[in-house]
Scaffold this active site. Structure first.
Site, short mmCIF file in Angstrom:
data_model
loop_
_atom_site.label_atom_id
_atom_site.label_comp_id
_atom_site.label_asym_id
_atom_site.label_seq_id
_atom_site.Cartn_x
_atom_site.Cartn_y
_atom_site.Cartn_z
N TYR A 402 0.77 -1.07 0.09
CA TYR A 402 0.20 0.00 0.12
C TYR A 402 0.91 1.29 -0.01
CZ TYR A 402 -1.71 3.56 3.27
OH TYR A 402 -2.16 4.69 3.87
N GLY A 405 2.75 1.73 -3.47
CA GLY A 405 1.78 1.78 -4.45
C GLY A 405 1.50 3.37 -4.34
N CYS A 406 1.22 3.92 -3.07
CA CYS A 406 0.76 5.27 -3.04
C CYS A 406 1.98 6.36 -3.29
CB CYS A 406 0.19 5.48 -1.81
SG CYS A 406 -1.47 4.86 -1.29
N ARG A 407 3.30 5.90 -3.01
CA ARG A 407 4.32 6.66 -3.42
C ARG A 407 4.36 6.78 -4.96
NH1 ARG A 407 10.83 4.93 -2.56
NH2 ARG A 407 11.53 6.69 -4.02
#
Length: 441
Positions: A402, A405-407
């Site tokens: 998570y 992926g957000c980065r």
């Protein structure tokens, strides 16, 4: 419409009767131009042999997850369950592998004949849905037992799901500041702790706080802003729906000798009765309340402020104001149930539309959140064994996935992070603010 007739993988053309192996199926779905290495439990492989990163499908259950929930949800299910491996990446920080994979996962729309060929090759048994990993929240339509979306009961359950994982786990990931929001890096080489301290300093200054003032921090988390302001003589009330956050924060307040100035309540922000605050800070709350609740939310903040008081809203946003508000399947089911995002323009307009508030400044910290997530992933890698012992490997893998992926999402401008600063005007529309920004950026 893509037909895959020109694919380098044998037998992918529509007219072929060749039974596709798993690697060929994956190659068909992404168009046959892989930059990563694909391997599967049936012994098949595709993509460059010397690729630094790869995707290894380890079990038939993983295939079922991918087939029954195409896209990010199926990939997440297989990865969290341990049926899918990102080769060449540490599970606590799979950023580089995900970035390579993201270049391949621009799925084409196969023709019906190609899909039928894939289905025959896989076998019907993989198209029967199976139970997801235990870390997954129930879908939105099944959450009505917890109340209507963004009711107090359902909001409390959503916050419990994400934030009451384990305070010990969060200490390892977030570091000593226990701050689970975007930091503000004074320079690229700054540490995470220095950047979080700088974030609180910036918000404190934007809000024009001084000793003796009163601050309401709604959605206060583990009380980072509460304690920062209290150390400087400000009287602070913080509210959080997470029982574990409130317990941790109250203990930290007592240990720092701030109990005469600071309080963190296990409470819905809507239940705070006090008013006439000099400032209201909302750091990472707006994502949880629902866009249709913005007018009531901003009205609440306005009514808590004295005339001339300041509001700082710190929120993850979309890069425009036209896209749907609901989060994608992976984020909704594994990270922030019922979470909603919109553009900064809609946040500003909803704040303006309630009347009596003037927006005086806004800025985007998108690049800073990418750096923050980088450092959280680094912390998870450094404490990987302890994290797995504390919350289990599946949950630890989920968090690594998570955050990495957000980065990528922040780096690619899929999501942003905005500060919106506003003041409560007097009845004649006046304010006593300086003519230019008064804080050190």
């Amino acid at each position: 419409m893509t037909t895959f007739k020109d694919s380098s993988a044998p037998g992918i053309g529509e007219a072929s009767s060749h039974k596709l192996n798993l690697a060929e199926i994956f190659e068909a779905l992404v168009g046959g131009n892989l930059s990563i290495r694909i391997t599967a439990y049936d012994g098949s492989a595709a993509g460059p042999v010397d690729a630094p990163y790869g995707l290894n499908l380890k079990t038939p259950r993983g295939t079922t997850y991918l087939v029954t929930a195409p896209g990010d949800l199926g990939l997440a299910r297989a990865y969290v369950a341990g049926d899918l491996e990102l080769v060449g990446a540490h599970p606590g920080d799979p950023y580089e592998a995900l970035r390579a994979l993201a270049g391949d996962l621009e799925f084409h729309r196969p023709s019906p004949l190609t899909l039928a060929h894939v289905a025959r090759s896989l076998g019907l048994e993989h198209f029967k849905p199976i139970a997801p990993p235990p870390q997954e929240a129930v879908p939105r339509w099944r959450r009505f037992a917890e109340g209507l979306r963004h009711s107090k009961t359902r909001d409390a359950e959503a916050i419990h799901y994400h934030y009451d994982v384990s305070n010990t786990f969060y200490e390892w990931v977030l570091g000593p500041s226990m701050t689970y929001t975007c930091a503000v890096y004074p320079e690229l080489e700054a540490t995470l702790e220095a950047a979080q301290e700088n974030k609180y300093r910036l918000i404190y200054d934007k809000l024009r706080l001084k000793p003796g003032d009163r601050l309401l921090d709604i959605g206060c988390g583990w009380g980072g802003m509460v304690r920062y302001a209290a150390r400087r003589g400000v009287h602070v009330i913080g509210a959080t729906l997470s029982a574990e956050q409130a317990e941790w924060a109250q203990k930290a307040i007592a240990e720092e000798g701030l109990s005469d100035l600071a309080e963190v309540r296990h409470s819905d922000y809507r239940d705070v009765r006090e008013s006439n605050f000099d400032a209201v800070s909302s750091i990472g709350l707006t994502e949880h309340i629902g866009v249709h609740n913005y007018p009531a939310y901003f009205t609440f903040a306005r009514e808590k402020l004295r005339v001339g008081g300041m509001l700082l809203n710190h929120c993850i946003t979309r890069p425009d104001n036209a896209r749907k508000n609901k989060a994608g399947s992976f984020i909704d089911r594994y990270v922030f149930p019922d979470g909603e995002l919109t553009g900064s323009g809609k946040i500003i307009s909803k704040l303006q539309d309630i009347g009596g508030m003037e927006v005086v400044h806004e800025e985007n910290f998108r690049d800073h959140y990418a750096l923050t997530l980088r450092d959280w992933n680094k912390n998870l890698v450094e404490h990987w064994d302890e994290a797995v012992d504390e919350v289990g490997e599946g949950t630890a893998r989920l968090w690594g996935l998570y955050m990495a992926g957000c980065r990528i999402g922040f780096e690619r401008n899929i999501i942003q992070l905005h500060h919106v600063l506003a003041t409560k005007l007097d009845p004649k529309g006046g304010s006593d603010l300086p003519l230019r920004p008064w804080w050190d950026a």
